[in-house]
Scaffold this active site. Structure first.
Site: not given
Ligand code: NAD
Length: 468
Positions: A210, A244
């Site tokens: 997602e 998102c």
């Molecule tokens: P985040 O930094 O919280 O990361 C998400 C998760 O991934 C966390 O639990 C984190 O601990 C884990 N993580 C981070 N780096 C990692 C790695 N190298 N290896 C394994 N796990 C790791 O969140 P984010 O990525 O900044 O979230 C924002 C993004 O999420 C945006 O691009 C947004 O559009 C997208 N998003 C999508 C949806 C959807 O439903 N499609 C919803 C919300 C956010």
């Protein structure tokens, strides 16, 4: 502290015992999840406020109620979802029982992000519990207050033999991913998604991604600018743009843009008053790092700021901001904005807008505002996106009957309602045969003859069943 492998062994042993399979168990855990949310609403709202200054109004709607509604929907439909689905038969299988059985996958992992840290962790959990799985949930460490509340409450409310919370950052998640899961649902950025896929590959673990991206909003000239501005501003500045499915940029003609900017000025005043920074209805950017990234984008943009633009680092505040004269190669158009900056890109026609959208990666949501249904339908037919919504933003994801998920670079797989149950279920093909109709079934045995072959071709076709 218990090691990952010991925790997973505990969950796997529980899964193998079959304890999660009965409908009664699934219902009990879903009801416990309801109690967790309802009995701790105040604590959860406080944590959301600590992490994101989330206004109670937004938090109740988009974090609490959306999950509560999902649990109620699952409880109302669980029995029918769990039922075997009988399929079309042939003459050769006429007297057999042929159906699809939904079975739980096993021990699954849900990794959540920080922007809706309750919703995006617990809503997929509803589908995973409904489908009868054991679940490890991994909240985002970035929204640390919510992470702590989840880590404390989940073991108090849900079966500790079947559900576990793992906290920590990228390294901890990578360590966790060394273990085998039966499915992973990841919500977050595209770059981390690649790490998740790589970690899943050695175990051949199926993954639902997602992800985000740049959700476009085409605004046609046949709209009431004020009505359009209200819905656009609500969808964009909800959670200060950290959604998102927030409209990432607007495509419209110059005249429509001028009318919209005037209307947005009025609407932002209506929503947030003279000084939005002092308005309690405005959330904050999650961290100093994310604030710096957004201000960097704003600094690099060649667009003209026509509304907002103010910021305060110490307060992680960025005003609702509108920019015009933004070009396709502008800094704001190179990555998902994920904040309160709204660029306007000028196009001369709907065809130009469609061509523009189709040059970008497929988005998670695509929005069109127009009173002319032929314009809405044209854009619907000529573009692709995870979801499509006309004359509003975000609203589509409140319906549990619609799948929520991306396409192309915005992700794959989906959840919400039955779609979540399906994501976390294995669809097992079952044929229960008896010994009847052996004259028909015996046609396949050697010695082969042309006569047997022509009969067999008939009995194996789905049409054959309808004649008897
Ligand atoms: P985040 O930094 O919280 O990361 C998400 C998760 O991934 C966390 O639990 C984190 O601990 C884990 N993580 C981070 N780096 C990692 C790695 N190298 N290896 C394994 N796990 C790791 O969140 P984010 O990525 O900044 O979230 C924002 C993004 O999420 C945006 O691009 C947004 O559009 C997208 N998003 C999508 C949806 C959807 O439903 N499609 C919803 C919300 C956010």
């Amino acid at each position: 502290m218990e090691s990952h492998s010991a925790m997973l062994q505990r969950l796997r042993t529980s899964f193998q015992s079959g304890v999660t399979v009965p409908e009664k168990f699934r219902r009990a855990q879903l009801n416990q999840l309801l109690s967790l949310l309802q009995e701790n609403e105040q604590r959860i709202l406080e944590a959301l406020h600590k992490d994101l200054a989330k206004p109670k109004f937004e938090a109740v709607l988009s974090e609490m109620d959306i999950v509560i509604n999902e649990v109620h929907f699952a409880l109302s439909n669980l029995r029918s979802w769990m039922q075997d689905e009988h399929v079309t038969k042939t003459l050769a299988t006429k007297v057999d029982e042929c159906y699809v059985r939904r079975e739980p996958l096993g021990v699954v992992l849900i990794i959540g992000p920080w922007n809706y840290p309750i919703h995006l962790l617990l809503l997929p959990l509803v589908g995973a519990i409904a489908a009868g799985n054991c679940v490890v949930i991994k909240p985002s460490e970035v929204s640390s207050a919510v992470e702590a509340v989840i880590a404390e409450l989940v073991p108090k409310y849900l079966s500790q033999d079947c559900f576990a919370v793992v906290c920590g950052g990228a390294e901890d998640t990578q360590a966790l991913l060394k273990n085998k899961f039966d499915h992973i649902l990841y919500t977050g950025s595209q770059s981390v998604a690649r790490c998740i896929l790589q970690a899943a590959a050695p175990h051949l673990t199926p993954v639902t991604l997602e992800l985000g991206g740049k959700c476009p909003c085409f605004i046609h000239h046949r709209v009431d600018p004020l009505a359009a501005a209200r819905r656009l501003a609500w969808a964009k500045y909800f959670n200060v743009g950290q959604s998102c499915v927030a409209p990432d940029y607007v495509l419209c003609t110059e005249e429509t843009r001028d009318a919209l900017v005037t209307a947005l000025k009025q609407v932002l005043f209506e929503f947030y008053g003279e000084e939005p920074q002092k308005c309690p209805d405005m959330a904050r950017i999650i961290s100093a790092k994310h604030w710096t990234r957004l201000m960097g984008l704003l600094g690099k943009s060649k667009g003209k700021v026509v509304l907002g633009g103010e910021s305060d680092e110490a307060d992680k505040y960025i005003a609702p901001t509108v920019l015009v004269d933004v070009s396709e190669d502008d800094a704001l158009m190179q990555e998902e904005i994920f904040g309160p900056l709204l660029p306007f890109i000028t196009v001369s026609s709907v065809d130009e807008a469609i061509a523009f959208m189709n040059r970008q990666e497929k988005p998670l949501a695509l929005y069109v505002f127009s009173d002319d249904s032929s314009i809405v339908n044209t854009v619907l037919e000529k573009t692709s996106s995870g979801a499509f919504c006309s004359n509003d933003g975000i609203i589509h994801m409140t319906l549990p009957g619609l799948p929520f998920g991306g396409v192309g670079a915005s992700g794959f797989g989906s959840y919400h309602g039955r779609w979540g149950f399906e994501t976390f279920s294995h669809k097992r093909a079952v044929v229960l045969r008896g010994w009847a109709l052996e004259r028909i079934n015996g046609l396949r045995y050697p010695p082969f003859t042309d006569n047997k072959l022509s009969w067999l071709r008939w009995t194996a076709s789905p049409k054959s069943c309808s004649i008897m």
